[in-house]
Design a protein around this motif. Structure first.
Motif, PDB file in Angstrom:
ATOM      1  N   ASN A   1       0.775  -1.269  -0.126  1.00 50.02           N
ATOM      2  CA  ASN A   1      -0.069   0.067  -0.177  1.00 50.02           C
ATOM      3  C   ASN A   1       0.852   1.167  -0.141  1.00 50.02           C
ATOM      4  N   THR A   2       2.123   1.100   0.520  1.00 50.58           N
ATOM      5  CA  THR A   2       2.802   2.482   0.268  1.00 50.58           C
ATOM      6  C   THR A   2       3.521   2.106  -1.081  1.00 50.58           C
ATOM      7  N   HIS A   3       3.890   1.034  -1.684  1.00 47.99           N
ATOM      8  CA  HIS A   3       4.368   0.859  -2.947  1.00 47.99           C
ATOM      9  C   HIS A   3       3.373   1.560  -4.136  1.00 47.99           C
ATOM     10  N   GLY A   4       2.061   1.310  -3.814  1.00 47.09           N
ATOM     11  CA  GLY A   4       0.940   1.922  -4.632  1.00 47.09           C
ATOM     12  C   GLY A   4       0.348   0.695  -5.330  1.00 47.09           C
ATOM     13  N   THR A   5       0.472  -0.539  -5.062  1.00 45.62           N
ATOM     14  CA  THR A   5      -0.132  -1.641  -5.555  1.00 45.62           C
ATOM     15  C   THR A   5      -1.921  -1.273  -5.661  1.00 45.62           C
ATOM     16  N   GLN A   6      -2.202  -1.622  -6.896  1.00 46.65           N
ATOM     17  CA  GLN A   6      -3.631  -1.646  -7.210  1.00 46.65           C
ATOM     18  C   GLN A   6      -4.479  -2.712  -6.653  1.00 46.65           C
ATOM     19  N   PRO A   7      -5.933  -2.639  -6.262  1.00 44.99           N
ATOM     20  CA  PRO A   7      -6.503  -3.780  -6.046  1.00 44.99           C
ATOM     21  C   PRO A   7      -6.500  -4.674  -6.817  1.00 44.99           C
ATOM     22  N   MET A   8      -6.230  -6.016  -6.469  1.00 42.13           N
ATOM     23  CA  MET A   8      -5.841  -6.908  -7.293  1.00 42.13           C
ATOM     24  C   MET A   8      -7.376  -7.748  -7.708  1.00 42.13           C
ATOM     25  N   VAL A   9      -7.548  -8.026  -9.097  1.00 40.40           N
ATOM     26  CA  VAL A   9      -8.705  -8.645  -9.614  1.00 40.40           C
ATOM     27  C   VAL A   9      -8.103 -10.124 -10.010  1.00 40.40           C
ATOM     28  N   THR A  10      -6.675 -10.261 -10.322  1.00 41.48           N
ATOM     29  CA  THR A  10      -6.180 -11.594 -10.424  1.00 41.48           C
ATOM     30  C   THR A  10      -4.785 -11.480  -9.578  1.00 41.48           C
ATOM     31  N   ARG A  11      -4.487 -13.008  -9.407  1.00 44.80           N
ATOM     32  CA  ARG A  11      -3.280 -13.030  -8.622  1.00 44.80           C
ATOM     33  C   ARG A  11      -2.430 -14.055  -9.303  1.00 44.80           C
ATOM     34  N   PRO A  12      -0.911 -13.593  -9.595  1.00 44.31           N
ATOM     35  CA  PRO A  12      -0.499 -12.222  -9.413  1.00 44.31           C
ATOM     36  C   PRO A  12      -1.287 -11.134 -10.281  1.00 44.31           C
ATOM     37  N   SER A  13      -1.190  -9.806  -9.895  1.00 44.53           N
ATOM     38  CA  SER A  13      -1.815  -8.930 -10.615  1.00 44.53           C
ATOM     39  C   SER A  13      -0.911  -8.152 -11.791  1.00 44.53           C
ATOM     40  N   ALA A  14      -1.582  -7.990 -13.064  1.00 43.86           N
ATOM     41  CA  ALA A  14      -0.781  -7.318 -14.135  1.00 43.86           C
ATOM     42  C   ALA A  14      -0.677  -5.754 -14.172  1.00 43.86           C
ATOM     43  N   LEU A  15      -1.302  -5.149 -13.144  1.00 42.94           N
ATOM     44  CA  LEU A  15      -1.727  -3.877 -13.268  1.00 42.94           C
ATOM     45  C   LEU A  15      -0.539  -3.147 -12.503  1.00 42.94           C
ATOM     46  N   PRO A  16      -0.037  -1.936 -13.267  1.00 44.19           N
ATOM     47  CA  PRO A  16       0.846  -1.266 -12.767  1.00 44.19           C
ATOM     48  C   PRO A  16       0.533  -0.562 -11.438  1.00 44.19           C
ATOM     49  N   ARG A  17       1.669  -0.118 -10.651  1.00 42.16           N
ATOM     50  CA  ARG A  17       1.425   0.543  -9.584  1.00 42.16           C
ATOM     51  C   ARG A  17       1.012   1.964  -9.619  1.00 42.16           C
ATOM     52  N   LEU A  18       0.274   2.474  -8.746  1.00 44.78           N
ATOM     53  CA  LEU A  18      -0.263   3.855  -8.893  1.00 44.78           C
ATOM     54  C   LEU A  18       0.854   4.930  -9.062  1.00 44.78           C
ATOM     55  N   ALA A  19       0.642   5.799 -10.027  1.00 41.98           N
ATOM     56  CA  ALA A  19       1.873   6.880 -10.109  1.00 41.98           C
ATOM     57  C   ALA A  19       1.369   8.078  -8.725  1.00 41.98           C
ATOM     58  N   ARG A  20       0.231   8.176  -8.322  1.00 46.36           N
ATOM     59  CA  ARG A  20      -0.077   9.003  -7.272  1.00 46.36           C
ATOM     60  C   ARG A  20      -0.367   8.274  -6.172  1.00 46.36           C
ATOM     61  N   ARG A  21       0.570   7.632  -5.434  1.00 45.54           N
ATOM     62  CA  ARG A  21       0.172   6.623  -4.264  1.00 45.54           C
ATOM     63  C   ARG A  21       0.473   7.596  -3.309  1.00 45.54           C
ATOM     64  N   TRP A  22      -0.006   7.430  -2.107  1.00 43.66           N
ATOM     65  CA  TRP A  22      -0.092   8.067  -1.077  1.00 43.66           C
ATOM     66  C   TRP A  22       1.239   8.839  -0.550  1.00 43.66           C
ATOM     67  N   PRO A  23       2.397   8.232  -0.579  1.00 46.86           N
ATOM     68  CA  PRO A  23       3.480   8.848  -0.060  1.00 46.86           C
ATOM     69  C   PRO A  23       3.738  10.063  -1.211  1.00 46.86           C
ATOM     70  N   VAL A  24       3.502   9.839  -2.356  1.00 50.60           N
ATOM     71  CA  VAL A  24       3.774  10.972  -3.435  1.00 50.60           C
ATOM     72  C   VAL A  24       2.717  11.952  -3.007  1.00 50.60           C
ATOM     73  N   VAL A  25       1.652  11.791  -2.827  1.00 47.63           N
ATOM     74  CA  VAL A  25       0.366  12.792  -2.618  1.00 47.63           C
ATOM     75  C   VAL A  25       0.919  13.447  -1.195  1.00 47.63           C
ATOM     76  N   MET A  26       1.368  12.922  -0.090  1.00 46.94           N
ATOM     77  CA  MET A  26       1.834  13.456   1.006  1.00 46.94           C
ATOM     78  C   MET A  26       2.953  14.384   0.786  1.00 46.94           C
ATOM     79  N   ALA A  27       3.978  13.859   0.136  1.00 44.76           N
ATOM     80  CA  ALA A  27       5.278  14.667  -0.214  1.00 44.76           C
ATOM     81  C   ALA A  27       4.811  16.076  -0.860  1.00 44.76           C
ATOM     82  N   GLU A  28       4.097  15.791  -1.746  1.00 44.64           N
ATOM     83  CA  GLU A  28       3.723  16.690  -2.699  1.00 44.64           C
ATOM     84  C   GLU A  28       3.006  18.045  -1.904  1.00 44.64           C
ATOM     85  N   THR A  29       1.824  17.483  -1.089  1.00 47.02           N
ATOM     86  CA  THR A  29       1.242  18.395  -0.041  1.00 47.02           C
ATOM     87  C   THR A  29       2.084  19.116   0.828  1.00 47.02           C
TER      88      THR A  29
END
Length: 212
Positions: free
Chosen positions: A11-39
């Protein structure tokens, strides 16, 4: 400009909610640490590792999932830092670890003691640790079997983690008060939750730094 290190799991890495395992989705660009630091307007160092626990090597993912090792590596390879956020505990609730709330809280206490140690504080010229307790996971979707019984155990674990933080005078933020895990997999945060959490943690960190 101050520097903040975000230490955590998927969740710090920015993993998206998984619909398959393993997930093929990329991590979110605006994960919470990025938003925190920007703020905050601060520099950010990210140490989010999917699967990381407070204190357990993972039989599937490997021994490096034990956050006790990772925290030393992170603190000794980065810096100097002015603040550290620690958000772990969801992976410790996996059914195959069969960990009690007391065991998970003990792992949390170890992390806080490392952060507060004279050695680490001196290495960085002093820094402020912040404990963030993640929202409670629950059994859902492709991760349902892995997190059977996690929701009930998480409530007691949260109380014990808060007590460990208070005993050490470490600032404590309960993410469950502002966001919830995704209903898709019961573990990860969606994009909106990352935005909300990042902004909320930034306000919390700033308020602690402004306190007399």
């Amino acid at each position: 400009m101050p520097t903040i290190l975000a230490f955590g799991d998927s969740n710090t890495h920015g993993t998206q909610p998984m619909v398959t395992r393993p997930s093929a989705l990329p991590r979110l660009a605006r994960r919470w640490p990025v938003v925190m630091a920007e703020t905050l307007g601060w520099d950010l160092l990210e140490e989010g590792l999917p699967g990381r626990t407070f204190a357990f090597p993972d039989p599937e993912k490997g021994p490096h999932m034990d956050g006790r090792l990772g925290l030393f590596v992170a603190l000794e390879s980065h810096g100097p830092i002015d603040a550290l956020t620690i958000m772990l505990g969801i992976n410790d609730l996996k059914a195959h670890f069969d960990a009690s709330p007391d065991q998970i809280a003990a792992g949390c206490a170890f992390h806080l003691d490392v952060a507060l140690s004279d050695e680490m504080q001196a290495l960085h010229g002093g820094f402020e640790p912040f404990l963030i307790v993640p929202p409670a996971p629950h059994a859902a979707g492709v991760l349902s079997e892995i997190y059977t019984g996690a929701a009930e155990k998480a409530r007691r674990t949260r109380e014990l983690m808060r007590a460990e933080a208070e005993a050490r005078d470490v600032a404590f933020f309960d993410a469950d008060e502002v966001i919830s895990v995704s209903a898709i997999d019961g573990v990860h945060f969606d994009a909106e939750a990352h935005e909300i959490l990042g902004a909320a943690v930034a306000r919390f960190v700033m308020s602690e730094f402004a306190a007399p």
